[in-house]
Design an enzyme around this catalytic site. Structure first.
Site, PDB file in Angstrom:
ATOM      1  N   ASP A 188      -8.259  -5.544 -12.630  1.00 22.15           N
ATOM      2  CA  ASP A 188      -8.198  -4.449 -11.652  1.00 22.15           C
ATOM      3  C   ASP A 188      -6.771  -3.915 -11.674  1.00 22.15           C
ATOM      4  OD1 ASP A 188      -7.885  -2.811  -9.485  1.00 22.15           O
ATOM      5  OD2 ASP A 188      -9.022  -4.048  -8.092  1.00 22.15           O
ATOM      6  N   LYS A 231      -6.625   5.355  -8.308  1.00 24.91           N
ATOM      7  CA  LYS A 231      -5.396   5.861  -7.689  1.00 24.91           C
ATOM      8  C   LYS A 231      -4.658   6.922  -8.525  1.00 24.91           C
ATOM      9  CE  LYS A 231      -4.682   1.710  -4.834  1.00 24.91           C
ATOM     10  NZ  LYS A 231      -5.094   2.133  -3.505  1.00 24.91           N
ATOM     11  N   PHE A 251      -7.434  -8.171  -3.400  1.00 27.87           N
ATOM     12  CA  PHE A 251      -7.890  -6.953  -2.707  1.00 27.87           C
ATOM     13  C   PHE A 251      -8.490  -6.034  -3.751  1.00 27.87           C
ATOM     14  CE2 PHE A 251      -8.023  -2.766  -0.992  1.00 27.87           C
ATOM     15  CZ  PHE A 251      -8.400  -2.962   0.327  1.00 27.87           C
TER      16      PHE A 251
HETATM   17  N1  PXG Z   1      -8.258  -2.454  -6.145  1.00 25.28           N
HETATM   18  C1  PXG Z   1      -6.970  -2.525  -5.808  1.00 25.28           C
HETATM   19  C2  PXG Z   1      -6.058  -3.436  -6.563  1.00 25.28           C
HETATM   20  C3  PXG Z   1      -6.480  -1.746  -4.743  1.00 25.28           C
HETATM   21  O1  PXG Z   1      -5.194  -1.812  -4.412  1.00 25.28           O
HETATM   22  C4  PXG Z   1      -8.714  -0.841  -4.454  1.00 25.28           C
HETATM   23  C5  PXG Z   1      -9.120  -1.639  -5.508  1.00 25.28           C
HETATM   24  C6  PXG Z   1      -9.721   0.049  -3.778  1.00 25.28           C
HETATM   25  O2  PXG Z   1      -9.447   1.388  -4.028  1.00 25.28           O
HETATM   26  P1  PXG Z   1     -10.033   2.530  -3.051  1.00 25.28           P
HETATM   27  O3  PXG Z   1      -9.764   3.807  -3.781  1.00 25.28           O
HETATM   28  O4  PXG Z   1     -11.489   2.267  -2.909  1.00 25.28           O
HETATM   29  O5  PXG Z   1      -9.306   2.431  -1.761  1.00 25.28           O
HETATM   30  C7  PXG Z   1      -7.381  -0.890  -4.063  1.00 25.28           C
HETATM   31  C8  PXG Z   1      -6.953  -0.039  -2.900  1.00 25.28           C
HETATM   32  C9  PXG Z   1      -6.936   1.099   2.268  1.00 25.28           C
HETATM   33  C10 PXG Z   1      -5.974   0.583   1.244  1.00 25.28           C
HETATM   34  O6  PXG Z   1      -6.557   2.045   2.930  1.00 25.28           O
HETATM   35  C11 PXG Z   1      -6.366   0.415  -0.077  1.00 25.28           C
HETATM   36  C12 PXG Z   1      -5.453  -0.082  -0.981  1.00 25.28           C
HETATM   37  C13 PXG Z   1      -4.192  -0.386  -0.585  1.00 25.28           C
HETATM   38  C14 PXG Z   1      -3.834  -0.231   0.735  1.00 25.28           C
HETATM   39  C15 PXG Z   1      -4.725   0.267   1.667  1.00 25.28           C
HETATM   40  O7  PXG Z   1      -8.044   0.557   2.358  1.00 25.28           O
HETATM   41  N2  PXG Z   1      -5.732  -0.329  -2.288  1.00 25.28           N
END
Ligand code: PXG
Length: 415
Positions: free
Chosen positions: A242, A271, A157
């Site tokens: 990541d 984050k 993800f």
């Molecule tokens: N890489 C990792 C490992 C993540 O957990 C992202 C990239 C993307 O980050 P942004 O700031 O673009 O969301 C994540 C995000 C959601 C959601 O609401 C996102 C994450 C975890 C749970 C839900 O889309 N992680």
């Protein structure tokens, strides 16, 4: 402030008179339906605790997917945020601002990398890393134009942009959003030999989460990251970590790659870098890699804004000073040990590192979401990742007595 201005402020941030049901109705009517949240409407937070619009308190054991490593409204981060907000919030990168240089110096030293490229959200930083790796591939490695490949892993993800969902295994993430972006190759997670076998002369990067968060808190076998780093280096391929969810203390080390003494060629943060108050992300790497960007190649209106830089500087400082990674290790180990004592026949596996803990349920016990709802009724907020897995990831500042309190309730629900 004039009376009119202060009552206008009160009108926005004053105590809400709407009930949870009324909020829910507004969201159902006016918001795109792209989330399925638990039915709780939060109005304030402090440390690891939040309160809903009815005044009910909950322990936050999700921490906005690790964006709240410092807890809600960390007093020092908030003070830096407010002080900087009064001075200067935004210039765009058309001009310099007096927070940007110090931010670049401090974050590169913190991460032991040469250079940084700041963005806002995680997905933007992942996109930035992909662009950097491709351009490095063409300019430095000598890959033929438009032939660059990036290897990714199953269960990844990395965000929600069209390019990023193009290399997701999850069909829902892609369905209806084509045409998708080519140039990615997927291999199983945790299998270093699969990486060695997948590399071709056109491979420019290997993009990986050191622990998969959304994939279900999947911890790869010991030695996996180091083996992959070595394979990448033998083949002149960039190892791109990541650490958006795992970085900045969450797994009991400052970076999850530190568990194997791996220094990635490209490090992606997001984050928690924003201290829980701002979207702040960054890509860090060597001069050889980030040096490929020229003015106009890439950018963002808000990336590197003075408010974000000030907050991130303060977050990094507090993480080190208060030894939050060590704290996550200690408190997390105790908590995971206690979770493992829960008997019954619902739990299949408990795994994770530091304060990133996944509980996997047997299929016969039903889906994880059922237990998240039951825990909510007990005053604990957490969320399922994949269907059978629930994650516990409280702020790193959570108090031991709060975790003891939570454990009693968790045991009751999960037994
Ligand atoms: N890489 C990792 C490992 C993540 O957990 C992202 C990239 C993307 O980050 P942004 O700031 O673009 O969301 C994540 C995000 C959601 C959601 O609401 C996102 C994450 C975890 C749970 C839900 O889309 N992680």
């Amino acid at each position: 402030m004039t009376q009119a201005a202060s009552s206008a402020v009160e009108g926005v941030v004053g105590s809400s008179r709407l009930t949870s049901e009324q909020h829910d109705q507004l969201v159902s009517q006016y918001s795109a339906n792209n989330y399925a949240p638990l039915p709780v409407v939060i109005r304030q937070g402090k440390g690891a605790w939040v309160e809903d619009v009815e005044g009910q308190r909950y322990l936050d054991m999700l921490s906005a997917y690790s964006a709240l490593n410092f807890g809600h409204s960390h007093p020092e981060i908030l003070e830096v945020f407010l002080e900087q907000a009064k001075r200067l919030t935004l210039t765009s990168r058309a001009f310099q601002n007096d927070q940007f240089g110090p931010f670049c110096q401090e974050i590169t030293a913190f991460c032991a990398q040469d250079m940084v490229l700041p963005m806002n959200t995680g997905a933007e930083a992942v996109e930035t890393a992909i662009k950097a790796a491709r351009k490095w591939g063409y300019q430095v490695k000598g890959v033929e134009a438009d032939k660059a490949e990036i290897i990714v892993v199953d269960g990844n993800f990395h965000g929600r942009t069209v390019t990023i969902v193009s290399f997701s295994r999850d069909e829902q993430f892609k369905d209806g959003f084509g045409p998708l972006t080519p140039g990615f190759k997927m291999i199983p997670y945790g299998d270093a030999e699969a990486l060695a076998a997948a590399i071709t002369p056109n491979t420019v990067g290997f993009l990986v989460e050191p622990i998969q968060g959304e994939g279900g808190v999947v911890v790869p076998p010991d030695g996996y990251l180091k083996a992959c780093l070595d394979i990448c280096h033998e083949n002149n391929v960039l190892f791109i970590a990541d650490e958006i969810q795992t970085g900045l203390g969450r797994t009991g080390k400052v970076f999850a790659c530190d568990h194997e003494n791996v220094k990635p060629d490209v490090l992606i943060l997001g984050k928690a870098l924003g201290g829980g108050v701002m979207p702040v992300s960054a890509v860090l790497s060597s001069k050889e890699v980030l040096g490929v960007f020229n003015p106009g190649d890439h950018g963002s209106t808000f990336g590197g804004n003075p408010l974000a830089c000030a907050v991130a500087r303060s977050a990094l400082h507090i993480l080190r000073r208060d030894k939050l990674a060590e704290r996550a290790h200690e408190v997390g180990q105790t908590f995971m040990g206690r979770l493992r004592t829960i008997g019954g026949n619902k739990i299949k596996d408990i795994r994770g590192k530091g304060l990133l803990i996944g509980v996997e349920f047997h299929k016969s016990a039903g889906v994880a979401k059922t237990y998240c709802k039951q825990l909510m009724n007990e005053g604990i907020l957490c969320k399922d990742t994949v269907e059978q897995v629930m994650r516990f990831a409280p702020p790193l500042v959570v108090e031991q007595k709060d975790l003891d309190w939570a454990f009693e309730r968790i045991e009751k629900v999960l037994l």
